[in-house]
Every structure is written in structure tokens, then in C-alpha cells.
Motif scaffolding. Structure first.
Motif: not given
Length: 390
Positions: A137-141, A150-158, A175-177
Motif C-alpha cells: 500500500q505504501d508503493g514499495s515492491q 517473504v512476510k508482510t504484516q498481512n501475508a506470507i509467501s514461500n 488498504a490495497y496490494n
């Protein structure tokens, strides 16, 4: 031929059939009329993979039939022994080895000079893989790819999929991704409501990191192709699910469907697999039933409905390219996205030639072009990441 038998034939040929599948298939083939249907189906739908146009195709098909009939007693004989669980794997290996031999015989219908030419080709073209770019949502990629957790505040990815946490609380602000799939990529995402989405090459999905409980769940397929398996509204206080893209809105309650809306194409295709969806455009509304597809023409804003084979239309999700009466130009557009290449037709008359058959998405580009060369195109050349069709 029933859809069930068609699926079992595909499973057998793609080496994923179970003993139960073999029971059904071998018993079905015992009927002479069904044996003819089997041969016609393989010749029609697998001509590309198997080079069935070869004069010896009848011999190869007869051999395939014999192997199917032989596989059933093999399974049952071992099943009756106490050592079944130890030898089942060996039996499967044997069966798949036979399948490989049949495939090899079919491919050997091509001339040895063609094979040598393909093996000598050196390029950096590889099949697509799981990869995507996540925009927060802040524009970072963040780059998502195999081996990168990868872990974010709302999700996790393997690195092969990304899963969002379920959220029962009402967010202060939505908030949108964005999940962007490049050419040569594909990716799976599980949204916070449990909806599953498979994204094809060169696609982008915009979605909220959390839905507001009880309110309509909205996402946007910005461009590209996606297969949706929507979490039922009954699990979300009756909240409907809507997919926006370009000039249409798709509204569902709980269903499975596919949307293809690429930027370089003038039509949007929506294919319903299960359930019911409503298509809304500026020219009107349409309701789709299973096995129906809507085509929205962006040039004149017309919406047409037709019956389709949903297995063919959604085969990309199962790791296959399934082409039925598609022009070579259309096929090359699909391959270009997956292999991330440019295609140039030196002989423009070839663009309109029709092609039919299934191809494995993990095959090398040389294998696919060599198969096509045996039946359609005259020649081809690969230079860096450009394919020239002659």
C-alpha cells in the motif's frame, strides 16, 4: 464420450491416472464402439503432442490401447498380495516407462535431421515459472520467487504462492496490494476471505489486504488472465464477490470461473466452470451458466454468449496449453507470454493456419517448435529471445 472418460484419458496420458481410473477406462474400451471413440479422441486432441499425422499412427494407437488393457490386471494382481504397498510404486514406474516409450515412438516420426537441428539450437529461452512482484500500500515492491520467503504484516509467501491472513475485524481504512505477474511467470494467491486465485503470465490483480465483513468483496483484474475459486457468500454474512476489469463487472456468490483480459487483445473472455455469475457492461447484463463463455468486444461493446469446453479454456491452470482450432498467430501469442519471447512471422500466410492439440507447459520451446514444424510451419529460427517463423 462423457466428460468423465475424457478426463481419465487425459490423466492416463499425462501419467496421473489411479488404479480406479484404469478400471473405468479399460472396461469402457472393451466395447468396440468406445475403442473407436478413444482413437478418434486421441487423434483429434493429441495430434500436436504425438505427431499422430504420421503414417504409423494407427500402430501407435493400437499399442497404446493394448498397454491400457494390460495395466488393469497388473494393478489388481499386485493389489491382492500383501506386498502391494511395496511394489505399487514399481508397477507405476513400469507403466509410466511404457507411456514414455510410446511418446518416444511418436516423436521419432520426425526426421533425424530435425532432431539434430533442435538439439544444436542454443538460446536462453526457458519455460515460465512461479514469480511475481508484490506492491504494498505504501508503493514499495517485493520480488516473489522460488526460494525466497517473504512476510508482510498481512501475508506470507514461500516464493510459489502468497497467502493473506483472515481478518474478522473491520479495518479503519481499506488498504490495497497489487500482485503483478511478468511474462514468463505465474502465481497463486489466497485472499483474506479464503478465495483462491491463479494468475497467468503478464497479469495484474488489485485487491484489499482484508475485506470488510458483510460488505461486498471487490477485486480488480487490471489486465491478464486469472482463474477464481470464490469463497461462498454464506461464509461471509451473504457478502457478494465482484471482479472488475476494463469494461465489465463480474458478480458471483460462490463459484469458479476464468477471466482473460489481456491488454493487447480487443476481447474479454469470461468462462464459468461452476455456479452462476452475472456479467455487467454498459450495453447490458448477462447471466452465465456452467460451460458457458461470454465474449465482450471492446471495439463495438457487444457481449455474446457461447457454449465452450471449460477444460480446454482453463487448461493453463493445470500446466497445459490446450488449443482447439486456434490460429498459429493466437497460439504464438500465448507461447510468447509464457516463454517471454517475441515472435515474428516472416511468412505472413502462416498466421491464419489452424492448430489443434495439447502441449505441456514445461516443454522446451525447441520441442514445441519441432512438433509444429512436423505438421504446420516450414521452418523457424531462434535468435536470442526472438523466434522467426518461416
Amino acid at each position: 464420450m462423457t466428460p468423465k472418460i475424457e478426463k481419465i484419458i487425459v490423466k492416463y496420458i499425462t501419467k496421473s491416472a489411479t488404479s480406479t481410473d484404469l478400471d473405468i477406462l479399460s472396461e469402457w474400451i472393451e466395447t468396440p464402439a468406445n475403442e473407436k471413440l478413444f482413437k478418434a479422441y486421441v487423434q483429434t486432441h493429441y495430434a500436436v503432442i504425438y505427431s499422430i499425422n504420421d503414417p504409423d499412427s494407427s500402430r501407435v494407437l493400437d499399442r497404446l490401447l493394448k498397454e491400457i488393457k494390460r495395466d488393469k490386471p497388473l494393478f489388481h494382481r499386485f493389489y491382492r498380495t500383501t506386498a502391494f504397498k511395496y511394489v505399487a510404486a514399481a508397477v507405476l514406474v513400469g507403466i509410466f516407462a511404457v507411456a514414455y516409450t510410446i511418446r518416444r515412438d511418436l516423436f521419432n516420426s520426425q526426421t533425424s535431421s530435425d532432431q539434430n537441428k533442435v538439439s544444436d539450437v542454443k538460446n536462453n529461452i526457458v519455460p515460465g515459472t512461479d514469480k511475481a512482484t508484490l506492491t504494498l500500500q505504501d508503493g514499495s515492491q517485493i520480488a516473489l520467487e522460488k526460494g525466497n520467503e517473504v512476510k508482510t504484516q498481512n501475508a506470507i509467501s514461500n516464493g510459489e504462492e502468497i497467502v493473506y491472513k483472515g481478518n474478522k475485524t473491520k479495518p479503519k481504512d481499506i488498504a490495497y496490494n497489487y500482485l503483478t505477474i511478468p511474462r514468463g511467470g505465474q502465481f497463486f494467491i489466497k485472499l483474506s476471505d479464503g478465495t483462491q486465485v491463479w494468475l497467468n503470465s503478464e497479469s495484474q490483480l488489485k485487491y484489499p489486504v482484508a475485506f470488510v465483513e458483510g460488505e461486498t468483496r471487490k477485486v480488480e483484474l487490471v489486465y491478464g488472465e486469472a482463474y477464481f475459486e470464490v469463497s461462498p457468500s454464506t461464509l461471509h454474512k451473504g457478502a457478494k464477490f465482484q471482479v472488475y476489469n476494463k469494461s465489465q463487472k463480474v458478480e458471483v456468490i460462490g463459484t469458479e470461473f476464468n477471466i482473460k483480459a489481456y491488454r493487447d487483445e480487443s476481447e474479454i473472455y469470461t468462462t464459468l466452470v461452476k455456479g452462476v455469475v452475472a456479467i455487467s457492461t454498459s450495453s447490458g447484463n448477462k447471466i452465465l451458466a456452467p460451460n458457458q463463455q461470454s465474449k465482450l468486444n471492446l471495439t463495438n461493446n457487444t457481449l455474446a454468449i457461447s457454449q465452450v469446453n471449460v477444460d480446454t479454456e482453463t487448461s493453463w491452470r493445470r500446466g497445459l496449453f490446450s488449443f482447439k482450432d486456434k490460429s498459429l498467430k493466437e497460439i504464438m501469442k500465448v507461447l510468447a507470454r509464457w516463454y517471454d519471447v517475441q515472435v515474428v512471422f516472416e511468412n505472413k500466410s502462416l498466421e491464419s493456419l489452424k492448430f489443434k492439440g495439447n502441449l505441456n507447459k514445461n516443454q522446451s520451446i525447441e520441442e514445441i517448435l519441432s512438433i509444429m514444424k512436423s505438421s504446420t510451419i516450414n521452418n523457424y529460427e531462434i535468435t536470442d529471445k526472438t523466434i522467426i517463423i518461416r
